[in-house]
Structure formats: structure tokens, C-alpha cells
Motif scaffolding. Structure first.
Motif, PDB file in Angstrom:
ATOM      1  N   HIS A 164     -38.935 -96.972-148.596  1.00 28.72           N
ATOM      2  CA  HIS A 164     -39.913 -96.300-148.391  1.00 28.72           C
ATOM      3  C   HIS A 164     -40.828 -97.065-147.240  1.00 28.72           C
ATOM      4  CE1 HIS A 164     -38.566 -93.515-151.688  1.00 28.72           C
ATOM      5  NE2 HIS A 164     -38.339 -94.699-152.239  1.00 28.72           N
ATOM      6  N   CYS A 200     -45.319 -91.084-146.861  1.00 32.31           N
ATOM      7  CA  CYS A 200     -44.306 -92.209-146.693  1.00 32.31           C
ATOM      8  C   CYS A 200     -43.584 -92.176-145.460  1.00 32.31           C
ATOM      9  CB  CYS A 200     -43.242 -91.796-147.766  1.00 32.31           C
ATOM     10  SG  CYS A 200     -41.700 -92.718-147.645  1.00 32.31           S
ATOM     11  N   GLU A 202     -40.990 -93.722-143.995  1.00 34.64           N
ATOM     12  CA  GLU A 202     -39.535 -94.222-143.655  1.00 34.64           C
ATOM     13  C   GLU A 202     -38.545 -93.148-144.457  1.00 34.64           C
ATOM     14  OE1 GLU A 202     -38.539 -97.214-142.125  1.00 34.64           O
ATOM     15  OE2 GLU A 202     -36.410 -95.995-142.388  1.00 34.64           O
ATOM     16  N   TYR A 203     -37.623 -92.753-143.515  1.00 34.97           N
ATOM     17  CA  TYR A 203     -36.724 -91.588-144.227  1.00 34.97           C
ATOM     18  C   TYR A 203     -36.094 -91.986-145.496  1.00 34.97           C
ATOM     19  CZ  TYR A 203     -33.531 -87.876-144.892  1.00 34.97           C
ATOM     20  OH  TYR A 203     -33.058 -86.913-145.415  1.00 34.97           O
ATOM     21  N   CYS A 204     -36.350 -91.265-146.443  1.00 39.40           N
ATOM     22  CA  CYS A 204     -35.920 -91.789-147.596  1.00 39.40           C
ATOM     23  C   CYS A 204     -35.327 -90.911-148.604  1.00 39.40           C
ATOM     24  CB  CYS A 204     -37.114 -92.452-148.760  1.00 39.40           C
ATOM     25  SG  CYS A 204     -38.334 -91.279-148.929  1.00 39.40           S
ATOM     26  N   HIS A 208     -38.027 -86.584-148.429  1.00 36.31           N
ATOM     27  CA  HIS A 208     -39.369 -87.757-147.862  1.00 36.31           C
ATOM     28  C   HIS A 208     -40.421 -87.056-147.263  1.00 36.31           C
ATOM     29  CE1 HIS A 208     -40.442 -90.384-144.368  1.00 36.31           C
ATOM     30  NE2 HIS A 208     -40.275 -89.523-143.553  1.00 36.31           N
ATOM     31  N   MET A 211     -43.322 -86.810-149.917  1.00 37.69           N
ATOM     32  CA  MET A 211     -43.670 -88.083-150.548  1.00 37.69           C
ATOM     33  C   MET A 211     -44.972 -88.601-150.124  1.00 37.69           C
ATOM     34  SD  MET A 211     -41.438 -91.393-151.067  1.00 37.69           S
ATOM     35  CE  MET A 211     -42.219 -92.767-151.871  1.00 37.69           C
TER      36      MET A 211
HETATM   37 CU1  CUA Z   1     -40.095 -92.573-149.371  1.00 42.54          CU
HETATM   38 CU2  CUA Z   1     -39.756 -91.367-147.238  1.00 42.54          CU
END
Ligand code: CUA
Length: 363
Positions: A164, A200, A202-204, A208, A211
Motif C-alpha cells: 500500500h 492509499c 499504491e494499487y492494492c 484500492h 482505501m
Molecule cells: Cu491500499 Cu491501495
């Protein structure tokens, strides 16, 4: 033309500075200010280079265009002076950018200078919500990071799932939250009574984009301490026979596999003794930890499910109509609200008012 393009670009950038839209151009603390300064300095240098180069290009295109009576221009092979100039100028420009950037890197890696006070926070990136643990206070919360103003916040960043990235545009730049690699960062807010959007970055996974979290800056340090005192207490005990007491039974039957409430299904405000690396640090699973947020003081929060919904308590009157109550929406069909999340419940419709009433009572 380059001026028009430059102005258009600037106006596009400035439209991001709306009241509620998070922007790095509207810094509210020393770390964010340092980062924003780097942005502006590089933008100004780049604008000067752009206008200069485009200006010479456009001038030359017009001034030296081919005309019917143009003679053949002199043919040149190499010019030491010109080559030195176009090597030295970019080198100087790059050195300027480099020095500004390196100063910025040191600025963000050290405690901001506007306070001697520090609070420690451990931020856990889950799929897809943020948990915040305060080791000095032995308390944990979710979705909203509460901090006092003018205080250095030292954040340790942990994940035991995927990568993340922790980002509060108005307060601090992005830092990745990487399983097995512990990052940390500093920031500080110099405005009181304000709430900032966290993201967030960062692609998670599928949720995502949902988040999000808030950073709530209290009025002063005492205000923060009284919030902390409340968070450290066990959960409110419902009166026997009340709707809330019925809701507590529903909670015990249906929610304790994933959620903890101090005094009800667990004894401490955090789920296990934090080891030096923080808790839940088994890289393969939520080892000994519950997968969902601790709900001990859920009623004092204002976001649900990683910021997907506002917790609109004014619309959540358990005795009456719950059709606009976001908490009821979330509990009755979490997969519809946030597809792919870990929550799967099957709360009977008739139990919903009691559960909502109980969670709401957990101030
Ligand atoms: Cu956690 Cu994107």
C-alpha cells in the motif's frame, strides 16, 4: 503560445486547490511545505526552460523561414562555443534541481522542526482499510488518525498483505507500505481543528480507490489526551434489556470472528502484545489478530469501511427509519457497498436496529 500553454497548465493545477480536495499545493505542515517547495521550484525552473527553448524555436521558425529569394545559408560543421553553452547550461540547471531535491529528501526524513513533542503511531495497511495503533497509549483505531496540532508524528508503516502507500496530500507525501520491509516517516500539522484526507496511493486490489482515511487534528494537546483517554477505556456497557443489549448479543454471535470489542470479546485495547516490530507481523497471515477493525469506540468514528461511507449517525435512528443510515446499509450488504472486501455477514433484518443501536452506543 508557450505563455498561453503555461497559464493553462497553471490554472489546471490550481483548480485542484478546492476546499475539500486534497492537494499538495495547499500544505498544512512543515513536511508538506518542504515537498510543495520542491514542486514549485522545479516547476518554475522548467517553465523558464520551456519558455526560453520554445521562444527561440518559434522565433527561428519565423525569422529564418524559406523565402522565394532566400540564398542557401552557410553550412556549419561543429561550433565549440555553442556546444559548450548547451552542455553547461543544462548541467547547471540539473545541479540546481538536484540540490533542491536532496535538501527535500533530508527534510522529510527527519523530525519536522516546529515542535519538540512527538507521538508514535503504527499504521497498518489492510485490504482495504487503515488501522492505527498508538504504542504509548495502547490504543487502536481505524479509518481516522487523530493527532494533536504542532506535534511531530512518527509513523511506522506495516503491511502483512500487499503493498500500500500512505499519503496525506496536505500533510505528507507518499511512502510505500511494504510487507517485510518496514518504512517509517515523519509529519506534523500546524493547523488545529482540521481534518485532512488520506489516500492509499499504491494499487492494492479491487477496492484500492476505497482505501481512504482521515487525519483529524484536534484543537490542542489536551483535546487529544481526552480523546486518547476515551479510546483506552473498555466499551460502554448497555443497560440490561435495552435495544443496545440485544445488539450486543447479535454482535457476540455474528461479528466476533473478525471484530474485537474491549470488555466484550477481548480484554485489551489491542489484540495482542505488540512486539518490537509491531503487532500482526506474521507475513503470511493475520497471526493471532482479528482481520477486521477493532470496534470498541466505533460510535466515536465518522467513517465506515475505509471511507467508503460517511457514518451519518443523524440518519441512524434505531427506533425509526434506517433507510438512509449508512451503517445499516453497510452491515446489511457489505459486498454491495464494497465488492470484494472480507466482510460477509448475514444479519437478520429484524436484528439490524439492535446492532446499529449497539454500535452507535460505543462512543
Ligand atoms: Cu491500499 Cu491501495
Amino acid at each position: 503560445a508557450s505563455l498561453v500553454a503555461g497559464l493553462a497548465l497553471t490554472s489546471i493545477l490550481l483548480t485542484a486547490c478546492g476546499e475539500n480536495s486534497p492537494s499538495i499545493l495547499d500544505p498544512a505542515g512543515p513536511i508538506a511545505r518542504s515537498e510543495s517547495n520542491v514542486f514549485w521550484i522545479i516547476l518554475i525552473i522548467a517553465a523558464v526552460v520551456f519558455v526560453g527553448v520554445e521562444g527561440v524555436l518559434i522565433y527561428s521558425t519565423i525569422r529564418f523561414r524559406e523565402r522565394p529569394d532566400s540564398p542557401t545559408p552557410p553550412q556549419i560543421h561543429g561550433n565549440t562555443t555553442v556546444e559548450l553553452i548547451w552542455t553547461i547550461i543544462p548541467a547547471v540547471v540539473l545541479l540546481a534541481v538536484l540540490s533542491v531535491t536532496i535538501k527535500g529528501i533530508f527534510d522529510v526524513a527527519t523530525p519536522p522542526a516546529n515542535s519538540n513533542k512527538t507521538i508514535e503511531v503504527t499504521a497498518y495497511g489492510h485490504q482495504w482499510w487503515w488501522e492505527f495503533y498508538y504504542p504509548e497509549y495502547k490504543m487502536t483505531t481505524a479509518d481516522t488518525l487523530v493527532i494533536p496540532p504542532h506535534t511531530n508524528v512518527h509513523v511506522k508503516l506495516y503491511s502483512n498483505n500487499v503493498i500500500h502507500s500512505f499519503w496525506v496530500p496536505a500533510l505528507t507525501g507518499k511512502t510505500d507500505v511494504i510487507p517485510g520491509h518496514d518504512n517509517e516517516k515523519w509529519f506534523s500539522a500546524d493547523t488545529a481543528d482540521k481534518t485532512y484526507v488520506g489516500i492509499c496511493a499504491e494499487y492494492c486490489g479491487t477496492q484500492h480507490a476505497n482505501m481512504r482515511f482521515d487525519v483529524k487534528v484536534t484543537h490542542d494537546n489536551n483535546d487529544f489526551l481526552s480523546w486518547a483517554q476515551l479510546q483506552q477505556q473498555a466499551a460502554a456497557v448497555p443497560a440490561p434489556g435495552s435495544l443496545e443489549a440485544k445488539g450486543q448479543e447479535v454482535f457476540k454471535n455474528q461479528c466476533t470472528t473478525c471484530h474485537g470489542i474491549v470488555g466484550v470479546s477481548q480484554s485489551t485495547p489491542y489484540l495482542q502484545d505488540p512486539n518490537p516490530a509491531g503487532r500482526c507481523d506474521d507475513p503470511t497471515k493475520d497471526n493471532g489478530c482479528l482481520i477486521g477493525p477493532n470496534l470498541t469506540h466505533f460510535g466515536s468514528r465518522h467513517l465506515i469501511a475505509g471511507g467508503v461511507l460517511d457514518y451519518n449517525q443523524q440518519d441512524c435512528n434505531p427506533g425509526g427509519d434506517l433507510s438512509n443510515c449508512n451503517l445499516a446499509k453497510w452491515i446489511s450488504d457489505p459486498q454491495k457497498v464494497k465488492p470484494g472486501n472480507d466482510m460477509s455477514v448475514n444479519v437478520d433484518k429484524s436484528d439490524l436496529p439492535a446492532l446499529v443501536a449497539y454500535l452507535e452506543s460505543l462512543k
